[in-house]
Every structure is written in C-alpha cells, then in structure tokens.
Design a protein around this motif. Structure first.
Motif, PDB file in Angstrom:
ATOM      1  N   MET A   1       0.844  -1.170   0.000  1.00  0.00           N
ATOM      2  CA  MET A   1       0.000   0.000   0.000  1.00  0.00           C
ATOM      3  C   MET A   1       0.880   1.220   0.000  1.00  0.00           C
ATOM      4  O   MET A   1       1.794   1.328   0.796  1.00  0.00           O
ATOM      5  CB  MET A   1      -0.957  -0.025   1.166  1.00  0.00           C
ATOM      6  CG  MET A   1      -0.309   0.142   2.506  1.00  0.00           C
ATOM      7  SD  MET A   1      -1.473  -0.179   3.805  1.00  0.00           S
ATOM      8  CE  MET A   1      -0.296  -0.600   5.014  1.00  0.00           C
ATOM      9  N   HIS A   2       0.642   2.074  -0.887  1.00  0.00           N
ATOM     10  CA  HIS A   2       1.443   3.275  -1.039  1.00  0.00           C
ATOM     11  C   HIS A   2       0.697   4.429  -0.389  1.00  0.00           C
ATOM     12  O   HIS A   2      -0.414   4.736  -0.758  1.00  0.00           O
ATOM     13  CB  HIS A   2       1.679   3.539  -2.525  1.00  0.00           C
ATOM     14  CG  HIS A   2       2.378   4.815  -2.806  1.00  0.00           C
ATOM     15  ND1 HIS A   2       3.654   5.043  -2.382  1.00  0.00           N
ATOM     16  CD2 HIS A   2       1.982   5.915  -3.452  1.00  0.00           C
ATOM     17  CE1 HIS A   2       4.013   6.252  -2.771  1.00  0.00           C
ATOM     18  NE2 HIS A   2       3.013   6.797  -3.415  1.00  0.00           N
ATOM     19  N   ASP A   3       1.335   5.022   0.640  1.00  0.00           N
ATOM     20  CA  ASP A   3       0.670   6.107   1.349  1.00  0.00           C
ATOM     21  C   ASP A   3       0.598   7.357   0.490  1.00  0.00           C
ATOM     22  O   ASP A   3       1.569   7.723  -0.151  1.00  0.00           O
ATOM     23  CB  ASP A   3       1.439   6.482   2.625  1.00  0.00           C
ATOM     24  CG  ASP A   3       1.260   5.476   3.723  1.00  0.00           C
ATOM     25  OD1 ASP A   3       0.334   4.662   3.621  1.00  0.00           O
ATOM     26  OD2 ASP A   3       2.057   5.508   4.667  1.00  0.00           O
ATOM     27  N   ARG A   4      -0.547   7.996   0.513  1.00  0.00           N
ATOM     28  CA  ARG A   4      -0.631   9.338  -0.036  1.00  0.00           C
ATOM     29  C   ARG A   4      -0.063  10.257   1.019  1.00  0.00           C
ATOM     30  O   ARG A   4       0.044   9.905   2.177  1.00  0.00           O
ATOM     31  CB  ARG A   4      -2.087   9.716  -0.306  1.00  0.00           C
ATOM     32  CG  ARG A   4      -2.719   8.900  -1.388  1.00  0.00           C
ATOM     33  CD  ARG A   4      -4.068   9.413  -1.771  1.00  0.00           C
ATOM     34  NE  ARG A   4      -4.778  10.034  -0.657  1.00  0.00           N
ATOM     35  CZ  ARG A   4      -6.084  10.136  -0.583  1.00  0.00           C
ATOM     36  NH1 ARG A   4      -6.829   9.664  -1.536  1.00  0.00           N
ATOM     37  NH2 ARG A   4      -6.673  10.707   0.441  1.00  0.00           N
ATOM     38  N   GLU A   5       0.331  11.455   0.639  1.00  0.00           N
ATOM     39  CA  GLU A   5       0.918  12.372   1.600  1.00  0.00           C
ATOM     40  C   GLU A   5      -0.032  12.718   2.726  1.00  0.00           C
ATOM     41  O   GLU A   5       0.382  12.994   3.827  1.00  0.00           O
ATOM     42  CB  GLU A   5       1.395  13.640   0.904  1.00  0.00           C
ATOM     43  CG  GLU A   5       2.639  13.380   0.081  1.00  0.00           C
ATOM     44  CD  GLU A   5       3.283  14.642  -0.384  1.00  0.00           C
ATOM     45  OE1 GLU A   5       3.119  15.686   0.275  1.00  0.00           O
ATOM     46  OE2 GLU A   5       3.957  14.591  -1.403  1.00  0.00           O
ATOM     47  N   ASP A   6      -1.334  12.676   2.468  1.00  0.00           N
ATOM     48  CA  ASP A   6      -2.298  13.021   3.506  1.00  0.00           C
ATOM     49  C   ASP A   6      -2.916  11.788   4.150  1.00  0.00           C
ATOM     50  O   ASP A   6      -3.951  11.869   4.779  1.00  0.00           O
ATOM     51  CB  ASP A   6      -3.395  13.925   2.935  1.00  0.00           C
ATOM     52  CG  ASP A   6      -4.176  13.232   1.817  1.00  0.00           C
ATOM     53  OD1 ASP A   6      -5.259  13.732   1.475  1.00  0.00           O
ATOM     54  OD2 ASP A   6      -3.699  12.230   1.280  1.00  0.00           O
ATOM     55  N   ALA A  29       4.635  -7.644   2.276  1.00  0.00           N
ATOM     56  CA  ALA A  29       6.031  -8.000   2.554  1.00  0.00           C
ATOM     57  C   ALA A  29       6.865  -6.749   2.819  1.00  0.00           C
ATOM     58  O   ALA A  29       7.673  -6.715   3.749  1.00  0.00           O
ATOM     59  CB  ALA A  29       6.621  -8.803   1.396  1.00  0.00           C
ATOM     60  N   GLY A  30       6.676  -5.718   2.020  1.00  0.00           N
ATOM     61  CA  GLY A  30       7.410  -4.471   2.226  1.00  0.00           C
ATOM     62  C   GLY A  30       7.045  -3.812   3.533  1.00  0.00           C
ATOM     63  O   GLY A  30       7.905  -3.289   4.256  1.00  0.00           O
ATOM     64  N   TRP A  31       5.754  -3.846   3.868  1.00  0.00           N
ATOM     65  CA  TRP A  31       5.306  -3.263   5.130  1.00  0.00           C
ATOM     66  C   TRP A  31       5.894  -4.017   6.314  1.00  0.00           C
ATOM     67  O   TRP A  31       6.330  -3.422   7.288  1.00  0.00           O
ATOM     68  CB  TRP A  31       3.782  -3.262   5.189  1.00  0.00           C
ATOM     69  CG  TRP A  31       3.250  -2.673   6.452  1.00  0.00           C
ATOM     70  CD1 TRP A  31       3.048  -1.355   6.725  1.00  0.00           C
ATOM     71  CD2 TRP A  31       2.858  -3.389   7.624  1.00  0.00           C
ATOM     72  NE1 TRP A  31       2.547  -1.201   7.999  1.00  0.00           N
ATOM     73  CE2 TRP A  31       2.425  -2.443   8.573  1.00  0.00           C
ATOM     74  CE3 TRP A  31       2.833  -4.741   7.962  1.00  0.00           C
ATOM     75  CZ2 TRP A  31       1.983  -2.808   9.830  1.00  0.00           C
ATOM     76  CZ3 TRP A  31       2.386  -5.102   9.211  1.00  0.00           C
ATOM     77  CH2 TRP A  31       1.969  -4.131  10.130  1.00  0.00           C
ATOM     78  N   ALA A  59       5.564   2.632   9.532  1.00  0.00           N
ATOM     79  CA  ALA A  59       5.914   1.763   8.413  1.00  0.00           C
ATOM     80  C   ALA A  59       4.921   1.978   7.281  1.00  0.00           C
ATOM     81  O   ALA A  59       3.727   2.174   7.504  1.00  0.00           O
ATOM     82  CB  ALA A  59       5.892   0.303   8.848  1.00  0.00           C
ATOM     83  N   SER A  60       5.420   1.957   6.067  1.00  0.00           N
ATOM     84  CA  SER A  60       4.557   2.007   4.895  1.00  0.00           C
ATOM     85  C   SER A  60       5.321   1.354   3.749  1.00  0.00           C
ATOM     86  O   SER A  60       6.373   0.754   3.953  1.00  0.00           O
ATOM     87  CB  SER A  60       4.149   3.446   4.555  1.00  0.00           C
ATOM     88  OG  SER A  60       5.273   4.208   4.218  1.00  0.00           O
ATOM     89  N   THR A  61       4.787   1.465   2.558  1.00  0.00           N
ATOM     90  CA  THR A  61       5.463   0.909   1.384  1.00  0.00           C
ATOM     91  C   THR A  61       5.479   1.935   0.268  1.00  0.00           C
ATOM     92  O   THR A  61       4.628   2.822   0.190  1.00  0.00           O
ATOM     93  CB  THR A  61       4.762  -0.368   0.881  1.00  0.00           C
ATOM     94  OG1 THR A  61       3.408  -0.069   0.591  1.00  0.00           O
ATOM     95  CG2 THR A  61       4.827  -1.485   1.900  1.00  0.00           C
ATOM     96  N   ALA A  62       6.447   1.776  -0.591  1.00  0.00           N
ATOM     97  CA  ALA A  62       6.536   2.606  -1.789  1.00  0.00           C
ATOM     98  C   ALA A  62       5.610   2.010  -2.858  1.00  0.00           C
ATOM     99  O   ALA A  62       5.065   0.920  -2.683  1.00  0.00           O
ATOM    100  CB  ALA A  62       7.979   2.647  -2.290  1.00  0.00           C
ATOM    101  N   ALA A  63       5.454   2.708  -3.936  1.00  0.00           N
ATOM    102  CA  ALA A  63       4.564   2.251  -5.008  1.00  0.00           C
ATOM    103  C   ALA A  63       4.966   0.888  -5.556  1.00  0.00           C
ATOM    104  O   ALA A  63       4.122   0.120  -6.007  1.00  0.00           O
ATOM    105  CB  ALA A  63       4.531   3.283  -6.134  1.00  0.00           C
ATOM    106  N   ASP A  64       6.275   0.556  -5.489  1.00  0.00           N
ATOM    107  CA  ASP A  64       6.740  -0.731  -5.996  1.00  0.00           C
ATOM    108  C   ASP A  64       6.682  -1.838  -4.956  1.00  0.00           C
ATOM    109  O   ASP A  64       7.089  -2.962  -5.213  1.00  0.00           O
ATOM    110  CB  ASP A  64       8.158  -0.605  -6.543  1.00  0.00           C
ATOM    111  CG  ASP A  64       9.184  -0.274  -5.471  1.00  0.00           C
ATOM    112  OD1 ASP A  64       8.802  -0.055  -4.291  1.00  0.00           O
ATOM    113  OD2 ASP A  64      10.383  -0.230  -5.804  1.00  0.00           O
TER     114      ASP A  64
END
Length: 95
Positions: A1-6, A29-31, A59-64
């Motif tokens: 999941m890719h966080d939006r800035e807000d 997996a990234g998270w 923790a979050s994930t990038a778009a990839d």
C-alpha cells in the motif's frame, strides 16, 4: 500500500481509501520489512543510550512494494544519533 501524503497517521485507524493499490504488488512484505526495521531501530537507539521518548515511526510501502519507514524524532535525539554516526565513522576511518 502506497501512502498518499495526507494518509492517516500511525495513531488513526487504517482507511483503505487513503492508499493507492497496484494489482500484483506485494505490499504486505514491504510493510513487514519496514515494521521490523522500525522495531530494530528503536531497540538499537535505546541500547546506544539515545532517549527514544517522543520518537515515533510509521511503516509504509513505496509504489513498488518496497518497505519504507518514516521516523520523527525530537531535535535532542537527532543530535544524539548524529553524534553516534560521527563516532562510528571515526572508528571506521582509523580501524
């Protein structure tokens, strides 16, 4: 999941509508990697004598799908971390 800035902070409940999902990307997996990294960082900083009071991480994930960690720390803790990094750098240069 890719966080939006807000997107919601760590203290707010998860809202799936606050993230962008890309089919086929393993965000979990990234998270998990980022969550493990955040926990390890807190333990290492505390063991090194850094006051972790007021230090937060999310923790979050990038778009990839790669794990990502957002760290917020008080200025005093940042100074302590900088001093540790400088000390380690000096050891690496002489050792």
């Amino acid at each position: 999941m890719h966080d939006r800035e807000d997107a919601a902070s760590e203290n707010e409940p998860f809202d799936p509508d606050d993230v962008l999902w890309v089919r086929g990307v393993d965000y979990l997996a990234g998270w998990r990697d980022a969550t493990d990294a955040g926990s390890a960082l807190m333990v290492a900083l505390a063991a090194a004598g850094v006051d972790t009071t007021g230090l937060t991480w999310q923790a979050s994930t990038a778009a990839d799908g790669a794990g990502s960690l957002r760290v917020v720390l008080p200025a005093a803790a940042a100074q302590d971390v900088a001093a540790l990094v400088r000390a380690v750098a000096r050891l690496g240069m002489t050792g």
